[in-house]
Design a protein around this motif. Structure first.
Motif, PDB file in Angstrom:
ATOM      1  N   GLU A 275      -8.034   9.631  -3.375  1.00 22.69           N
ATOM      2  CA  GLU A 275      -7.590   9.971  -4.733  1.00 22.69           C
ATOM      3  C   GLU A 275      -8.788  10.283  -5.623  1.00 22.69           C
ATOM      4  OE1 GLU A 275      -5.472   7.571  -8.287  1.00 22.69           O
ATOM      5  OE2 GLU A 275      -4.241   7.810  -6.472  1.00 22.69           O
ATOM      6  N   LEU A 276      -9.830   9.489  -5.516  1.00 27.16           N
ATOM      7  CA  LEU A 276     -11.038   9.746  -6.301  1.00 27.16           C
ATOM      8  C   LEU A 276     -11.621  11.118  -5.968  1.00 27.16           C
ATOM      9  CD1 LEU A 276     -13.468   8.871  -8.123  1.00 27.16           C
ATOM     10  CD2 LEU A 276     -14.497   7.976  -6.033  1.00 27.16           C
ATOM     11  N   LEU A 277     -11.813  11.386  -4.687  1.00 28.79           N
ATOM     12  CA  LEU A 277     -12.475  12.639  -4.292  1.00 28.79           C
ATOM     13  C   LEU A 277     -11.600  13.860  -4.525  1.00 28.79           C
ATOM     14  CD1 LEU A 277     -14.270  11.442  -1.053  1.00 28.79           C
ATOM     15  CD2 LEU A 277     -15.323  12.026  -3.257  1.00 28.79           C
ATOM     16  N   ARG A 278     -10.314  13.698  -4.439  1.00 26.30           N
ATOM     17  CA  ARG A 278      -9.441  14.862  -4.606  1.00 26.30           C
ATOM     18  C   ARG A 278      -9.125  15.155  -6.059  1.00 26.30           C
ATOM     19  NH1 ARG A 278      -3.674  15.734  -2.059  1.00 26.30           N
ATOM     20  NH2 ARG A 278      -3.301  17.834  -2.811  1.00 26.30           N
ATOM     21  N   TYR A 279      -8.990  14.130  -6.883  1.00 31.49           N
ATOM     22  CA  TYR A 279      -8.495  14.338  -8.239  1.00 31.49           C
ATOM     23  C   TYR A 279      -9.472  13.977  -9.349  1.00 31.49           C
ATOM     24  CZ  TYR A 279      -4.021  14.369  -5.725  1.00 31.49           C
ATOM     25  OH  TYR A 279      -2.996  14.636  -4.856  1.00 31.49           O
TER      26      TYR A 279
ATOM     27  N   GLY B  25       1.794   6.923  -6.826  1.00 31.18           N
ATOM     28  CA  GLY B  25       0.593   7.571  -7.372  1.00 31.18           C
ATOM     29  C   GLY B  25       0.716   9.080  -7.403  1.00 31.18           C
ATOM     30  N   ARG B  26      -0.415   9.751  -7.556  1.00 31.92           N
ATOM     31  CA  ARG B  26      -0.446  11.215  -7.684  1.00 31.92           C
ATOM     32  C   ARG B  26       0.058  11.942  -6.448  1.00 31.92           C
ATOM     33  NH1 ARG B  26      -5.491  13.505 -10.971  1.00 31.92           N
ATOM     34  NH2 ARG B  26      -4.180  15.341 -10.750  1.00 31.92           N
ATOM     35  N   ARG B  27      -0.100  11.335  -5.285  1.00 31.58           N
ATOM     36  CA  ARG B  27       0.357  11.997  -4.059  1.00 31.58           C
ATOM     37  C   ARG B  27       1.882  12.076  -4.011  1.00 31.58           C
ATOM     38  NH1 ARG B  27      -3.913   8.841  -2.121  1.00 31.58           N
ATOM     39  NH2 ARG B  27      -5.527  10.026  -1.051  1.00 31.58           N
ATOM     40  N   GLY B  28       2.524  10.998  -4.445  1.00 34.48           N
ATOM     41  CA  GLY B  28       3.981  10.968  -4.474  1.00 34.48           C
ATOM     42  C   GLY B  28       4.658  10.749  -3.129  1.00 34.48           C
ATOM     43  N   LYS B  29       3.875  10.758  -2.053  1.00 28.42           N
ATOM     44  CA  LYS B  29       4.440  10.554  -0.721  1.00 28.42           C
ATOM     45  C   LYS B  29       3.329  10.145   0.230  1.00 28.42           C
ATOM     46  CE  LYS B  29       4.070  15.481   0.210  1.00 28.42           C
ATOM     47  NZ  LYS B  29       4.764  16.713   0.487  1.00 28.42           N
ATOM     48  N   VAL B  30       3.742   9.589   1.355  1.00 30.15           N
ATOM     49  CA  VAL B  30       2.799   9.235   2.410  1.00 30.15           C
ATOM     50  C   VAL B  30       2.969  10.272   3.517  1.00 30.15           C
ATOM     51  CG1 VAL B  30       2.172   7.521   4.140  1.00 30.15           C
ATOM     52  CG2 VAL B  30       2.837   6.786   1.845  1.00 30.15           C
TER      53      VAL B  30
ATOM     54  N   VAL C  75       0.847  -1.201   0.000  1.00 27.11           N
ATOM     55  CA  VAL C  75       0.000   0.000   0.000  1.00 27.11           C
ATOM     56  C   VAL C  75       0.880   1.248   0.000  1.00 27.11           C
ATOM     57  CG1 VAL C  75      -1.757   1.300   1.265  1.00 27.11           C
ATOM     58  CG2 VAL C  75      -1.914  -1.191   1.132  1.00 27.11           C
ATOM     59  N   TYR C  76       1.910   1.244   0.808  1.00 22.31           N
ATOM     60  CA  TYR C  76       2.839   2.369   0.857  1.00 22.31           C
ATOM     61  C   TYR C  76       3.403   2.649  -0.545  1.00 22.31           C
ATOM     62  CZ  TYR C  76       7.052   5.046   1.925  1.00 22.31           C
ATOM     63  OH  TYR C  76       8.027   5.997   1.948  1.00 22.31           O
TER      64      TYR C  76
END
Length: 189
Positions: free
Chosen positions: A53-57, A26-31, A19-20
């Motif tokens: 990810e769905l709700l933000r992007y 992904g789009r975040r690029g970091k945790v 998951v990490y």
């Protein structure tokens, strides 16, 4: 300092690490933020990051509209980390400093477009009253349509969950960053 341990990549089990790696690639690029805590349950973290990810992007809301609603929610929930992270995102999408500062001060921002005002009213009422007035709902519906109103409601709900996770576990701000306001529990009797 966080109230719980925050898994680091070298201490993660294989499910957590999958998951990490998915989040980092992904789009975040970091945790960061709540996902650091939620990784204690790999399945929860995976579903959480997918919904986020769905709700933000991937909604019909513009990035500006999303960030306005997230800022209102972070401030209403008194979540310093959420405010910090999304103030930066709001600046990136062109939200004016005076609008950001007004949301921080919990005052009405000057010079909003009608669409921005509708998003702020909707997010503000939803946070304050756990619902919205008939007038606010009708305005948002006429302006944005059913799909977008559903997405806006879900976005506010998701970032409320984010804020509660950040606050309850006291996920720390990056080193050297001062909170814009105190955690709610710092003001409890």
């Amino acid at each position: 300092m966080a109230r719980i341990t925050l898994p680091s990549p070298d201490s993660m089990n294989p499910d957590q690490r999958r998951v990490y790696d998915k989040i980092v690639s992904g789009r975040r690029g970091k945790v960061q933020g709540p996902l650091r805590a939620v990784l204690h349950n790999a399945e929860l973290a995976n579903r959480w990051q997918a919904l986020g990810e769905l709700l933000r992007y991937n909604t019909s809301l513009s990035p500006r509209q999303s960030e306005l609603a997230i800022l209102v929610t972070g401030r209403a929930c008194r979540a310093p980390f959420e405010w910090y992270a999304h103030r930066l995102e709001a600046e990136k999408v062109g939200i004016e400093p005076q609008v950001i500062d007004a949301i921080l001060a919990e005052t009405w921002p000057p010079g909003l477009s009608d669409d921005d005002a509708a998003v702020l009213r909707y997010a503000g009422e939803l946070n304050r009253f756990n619902s919205v007035s008939d007038t606010t709902y009708a305005d948002a519906l006429a302006r944005f349509g059913e799909r977008t109103v559903v997405e806006l409601t879900a976005l506010v709900g998701y970032y409320t969950m984010v804020a509660m996770t950040l606050n309850a576990h006291e996920i720390p701000l990056p080193e050297g960053v001062e909170p814009a306001f105190p955690l709610p529990q710092r003001e409890m009797p």
